[in-house]
Design an enzyme around this catalytic site. Structure first.
Site, PDB file in Angstrom:
ATOM      1  N   CYS A 115     118.292 116.678 108.481  1.00 49.29           N
ATOM      2  CA  CYS A 115     117.899 117.293 109.749  1.00 49.29           C
ATOM      3  C   CYS A 115     118.226 118.784 109.835  1.00 49.29           C
ATOM      4  CB  CYS A 115     118.534 116.540 110.907  1.00 49.29           C
ATOM      5  SG  CYS A 115     117.943 114.830 111.040  1.00 49.29           S
ATOM      6  N   HIS A 256     118.272 120.957 116.898  1.00 48.60           N
ATOM      7  CA  HIS A 256     117.598 119.809 116.297  1.00 48.60           C
ATOM      8  C   HIS A 256     117.495 118.691 117.320  1.00 48.60           C
ATOM      9  CE1 HIS A 256     116.628 116.427 113.834  1.00 48.60           C
ATOM     10  NE2 HIS A 256     117.814 115.883 114.000  1.00 48.60           N
ATOM     11  N   ASN A 286     112.859 111.866 116.696  1.00 52.91           N
ATOM     12  CA  ASN A 286     113.520 112.682 115.671  1.00 52.91           C
ATOM     13  C   ASN A 286     112.611 112.759 114.447  1.00 52.91           C
ATOM     14  OD1 ASN A 286     115.099 113.804 113.685  1.00 52.91           O
ATOM     15  ND2 ASN A 286     116.871 112.480 114.016  1.00 52.91           N
TER      16      ASN A 286
END
Length: 331
Positions: A115, A256, A286
């Site tokens: 990520c 993020h 996500n």
């Protein structure tokens, strides 16, 4: 940062058209729309159709980013692709995207930081432009997380989606907005808390690994949550302090998009005003390497992101990887 100044010259994103809603997931696993929204903030996510790969999503975003910069593929000197779901182990997804877009003069590579892949890829590309080796770099953050998600595991399947984002990083003209600084770190001690256990050299694919469902994302949610909140704040504060800035100086905070509660907790601890925090996880979930460009694009479309504004990017990912980039928006 040393060398010549660099800037984000363009941005583009792409998500596959197919939606997977919370209502869809209610039919697949023991979960509910209310449960998912309360714990994650996610309402829906985009997932690919069978046969669509990371390079396909990345290519769509890359083509638009290059066009938006007023360039052609031949102007790109280097391609950095941040992804944890490459089309295959080799060749790299960068090679596949390079071929698909026709960037005949570019070299490139994949960068694996889960990520944090976009913040790391952006930094790597910026350094290559700052060195004078190239004038234009293509940065792609793309993942097909649906390819490594166990849709029988309700703790992970509700979290992830597929998507891609791309930016062109170019040399900045004198006096123009630029990428200012970065602060990154890794902590390999956190590896077991978020990983895909099998498929690599440590545990090659076998009947046993497939039957054990070890080719899917495994996560210790509580450990990841606590680490992400703490480290998002820490790395962001270090970067601001080094540049003589406070959270009040930031125009936009783009973290993020892993979990709404993580973003809100970290930004509150950092002291960023809520109206400066971009959250769009409800629409995309996500998407790993694609979350930050997708959030930047939403901010741009909503008129919240304008040329010259001070922007702070932050990320925490599997590894653990931690990253933050400070920049003035380039267009």
């Amino acid at each position: 940062m040393g060398g010549r100044a660099t800037t984000i010259a363009s941005l583009a994103t792409y998500v596959p058209p197919r939606l997977l809603t919370n209502a869809d997931l209610e039919k697949m696993v023991d979960t509910s729309d209310e449960w998912i929204r309360q714990r994650t903030g996610i309402r829906e996510r985009h997932i690919v159709d069978p046969g669509v790969a990371t390079s396909d999503l990345g290519t769509e975003a890359a083509r638009k980013a290059i066009a938006n910069a007023g360039l052609t593929p031949d102007d790109i000197g280097v391609i950095v692709v941040g992804t944890v779901t490459p089309d295959m182990f080799f060749p790299s997804t960068a090679c596949l995207i390079q071929h698909k877009i026709g960037a005949r003069r570019a070299w490139g590579f994949d960068l694996s930081a889960a990520c944090s892949a976009f913040t790391y890829a952006l930094t790597a590309a910026s350094q290559l432009i700052a060195s004078g080796a190239h004038d234009h770099a293509l940065v792609v953050g793309a993942d097909v997380m649906s390819s490594i998600i166990d849709y029988e595991d309700r703790s992970t399947c509700v979290l992830f989606g597929d998507g891609a984002g791309a930016v062109v990083v170019s040399a900045a003209k004198a006096g123009e907005p630029s990428i200012l600084d970065f602060e990154h770190e890794i902590d390999g001690g956190g590896g077991p808390a978020l990983c895909m256990p099998a498929g690599g050299s440590a545990r090659p694919s076998s009947h046993e690994t497939v039957e054990g469902r070890l080719h899917y994302v495994k996560q210790d949610g509580a450990t990841v949550f606590k680490f992400a909140v703490r480290k998002t704040e820490e790395v962001s504060r270090r970067l601001l302090n080094r540049n003589g800035l406070t959270p009040a100086d930031i125009d936009l905070f783009v973290s993020h998009q892993a979990n709404r509660r993580i973003i809100l907790s970290a930004s509150e601890r950092l002291g960023v005003a809520p109206e400066k925090v971009i959250i769009n996880i409800e629409r995309f979930g996500n998407t790993t390497a694609a979350t930050i460009p997708l959030a930047l694009n939403d901010a741009l479309c909503a008129g919240k992101l304008k040329k010259g504004q001070l922007v702070l990017l932050a990320s925490v990912g599997a590894g653990f990887t931690v990253g933050s980039v400070l920049l003035r928006w380039g267009f």
